[in-house]
Scaffold this active site. Structure first.
Site, PDB file in Angstrom:
ATOM      1  NE  ARG A  46      -3.187   0.413   3.150  1.00  0.00           N
ATOM      2  CZ  ARG A  46      -2.223   0.591   4.262  1.00  0.00           C
ATOM      3  NH1 ARG A  46      -1.611   1.632   4.550  1.00  0.00           N
ATOM      4  NH2 ARG A  46      -2.352  -0.409   5.372  1.00  0.00           N
ATOM      5  CE1 TYR A  98     -16.534  11.920 -15.653  1.00  0.00           C
ATOM      6  CE2 TYR A  98     -16.018  11.776 -13.275  1.00  0.00           C
ATOM      7  CZ  TYR A  98     -16.580  10.960 -14.194  1.00  0.00           C
ATOM      8  OH  TYR A  98     -16.675   9.883 -14.298  1.00  0.00           O
ATOM      9  CG  ASP A 170      -9.776  16.143 -14.358  1.00  0.00           C
ATOM     10  OD1 ASP A 170      -8.979  15.530 -15.184  1.00  0.00           O
ATOM     11  OD2 ASP A 170     -10.551  15.604 -13.524  1.00  0.00           O
ATOM     12  CE  LYS A 195     -12.949   8.329 -17.907  1.00  0.00           C
ATOM     13  NZ  LYS A 195     -13.173   9.670 -17.343  1.00  0.00           N
TER      14      LYS A 195
HETATM   15  C1  PLP Z   1     -13.598  10.030 -15.947  1.00  0.00           C
HETATM   16  C2  PLP Z   1     -13.106  11.171 -15.323  1.00  0.00           C
HETATM   17  C3  PLP Z   1     -12.912  11.343 -14.005  1.00  0.00           C
HETATM   18  C4  PLP Z   1     -13.241  10.208 -13.172  1.00  0.00           C
HETATM   19  O1  PLP Z   1     -12.197   9.185 -13.156  1.00  0.00           O
HETATM   20  P1  PLP Z   1     -12.521   7.655 -12.846  1.00  0.00           P
HETATM   21  O2  PLP Z   1     -11.271   6.862 -13.651  1.00  0.00           O
HETATM   22  O3  PLP Z   1     -13.833   7.178 -13.882  1.00  0.00           O
HETATM   23  O4  PLP Z   1     -12.807   7.181 -11.517  1.00  0.00           O
HETATM   24  C5  PLP Z   1     -12.465  12.638 -13.464  1.00  0.00           C
HETATM   25  N1  PLP Z   1     -12.313  13.677 -14.181  1.00  0.00           N
HETATM   26  C6  PLP Z   1     -12.631  13.692 -15.541  1.00  0.00           C
HETATM   27  C7  PLP Z   1     -12.330  14.847 -16.104  1.00  0.00           C
HETATM   28  C8  PLP Z   1     -12.838  12.429 -16.049  1.00  0.00           C
HETATM   29  O5  PLP Z   1     -13.397  12.375 -17.434  1.00  0.00           O
END
Ligand code: PLP
Length: 387
Positions: A46, A98, A170, A195
């Protein structure tokens, strides 16, 4: 070294025993101590795990930060970051956010006394008027999803610094290949690595990169204490994906630009929201702060009745949530990704019942255009017949 070379070589020179070109998956949670008071650097997975560490060091380097932290999802990464804040703290956040981040703030962090105000993060006056003595950070997404609004990262982080706030970006939609917020003044970068970084719609992961020793130490403490860490197999999958990030992003944006221009000319389409298009309001800032465009965009149809038949008739393009993978996906934000955002905020940012979001994959653009053309034609036929 150029970023393309660093991406291709992730993990390739880190395994000292066998020289394996692909870094191994260390499927171990415990590590032997040589003797009392000594450690190999790994104790319990961890806290630190060999496969994850290669990924984390690479992420920090790619984003020009000091430390990287791999998490079990993008949401786990955001929750770990939000644990920097507590009772009475306040955040200023991008309006077109998001949906999952909004839900985490409004339904979970609010119970821990952390509040958030949502604002157009290009409006410095509006941000200043929201800023209170208990405001601790600004969280921005640029481009936002689904409306692809662009925020000037350098301007916002300079403003945040002058107010003593942290800037969190982000960077999911552009990736460090195209945009590096820390170089523009941000303190923390967060990714849904599910993504573009993973890129194949097959691994759920999140990443945090921090700048500065104090912040990096705090994040290491939270990452270990909360424990929403990424497993060795998924760390390996993510490194495997990252090796082709540059190639994929080049193709994603080339395809997305062709598709966006094609849709813009289509009689059934009212507008296309993609920063690569010269009429996009964020076009100039995007060109200045990034070296390219993402592979997703949204488009608004003239007639909401087209939505259902389009989603039923697309064949090559899958009707599915998520974005950033090699396969093209289309989604309907108002009822899917953004369902948790109140209608009032959704309308304010423009997520209405005529908006579709398109994550353009790396298929041949001609095939994607043909698929969309037949789906739009079918929608026209069926809507005409229904009248
Ligand atoms: C998908 C997404 C998230 C969340 O991520 P997960 O991997 O689905 O938990 C956060 N911010 C953005 C911009 C996203 O597209």
């Amino acid at each position: 070294m150029k970023i393309e070379s660093r991406l291709a070589q992730i993990g390739s020179v880190s395994e000292p025993v066998t020289g394996a070109v692909s870094f191994p998956v260390y499927q171990a949670t415990a590590f032997r101590h040589p003797r009392l008071g000594e450690s190999t650097g790994f104790d319990y997975s961890r806290t630190k795990s060999p496969t994850r560490k290669v990924l984390e060091d690479a992420s920090a380097q790619l984003e020009s930060g000091d430390a990287g932290f791999a998490c079990s999802s993008g949401m786990a990464a955001l929750q770990t970051i939000f644990a920097l804040f507590g009772q009475g703290d306040h955040l200023i956040v991008s309006l077109d956010l998001y949906g999952g981040t909004y839900r985490l703030l409004e339904q979970i962090m609010s119970r821990f006394g952390v509040s958030a105000s949502y604002v157009d993060t290009n409006d410095i006056d509006a941000m200043s008027s929201l800023c209170r003595p208990n405001t601790k950070a600004v969280l921005i997404e640029t481009p936002t999803n689904p409306l692809m609004m662009i925020t000037d990262i350098e301007r916002v982080s300079a403003w945040a610094k002058s107010k003593g706030l942290l800037t969190i970006v982000d960077n999911t939609l552009l990736t460090p290949y195209l945009q590096r917020p820390i170089e523009l003044g941000a303190d923390i970068v967060v990714h849904s690595a599910t993504k573009y970084l993973g890129g194949h719609n097959d691994v759920l992961a999140g990443l945090i990169v921090t700048k500065g020793k104090e912040l990096s130490d705090k994040m290491a403490f939270l990452h270990n204490s909360i424990g929403a860490v990424l497993g060795p197999q998924d760390s390996w999958l993510l490194m495997r994906g990252l090796k082709t990030l540059a190639l994929r992003m080049d193709r994603h944006q080339e395809n997305a630009t062709r598709l966006a221009n094609w849709l813009l000319e289509h009689e059934a389409v009212e507008d296309v929201y993609y920063p690569a298009l010269p009429h996009h309001p964020g076009h100039d800032i995007q060109n200045r702060q990034s070296s390219g465009n993402t592979g997703i965009f949204s488009f608004r149809l003239k007639d909401a009745r087209y939505v259902e038949p389009i989603l039923r008739h697309i064949q090559l393009i899958a009707f599915a949530e998520s974005l950033g993978g090699v396969e093209s996906l289309m989604t309907y934000p108002a009822v899917q990704t953004h369902a948790d955002i109140p209608e009032e905020i959704r309308r304010q940012v423009g997520v209405d019942d005529r908006l579709l979001r398109f994550s353009v994959g790396i298929e041949h653009a001609d095939d994607l255009i043909a698929d969309l053309a037949q789906a739009l034609e079918a929608a026209k036929r069926e809507t005409g017949e229904a009248q």
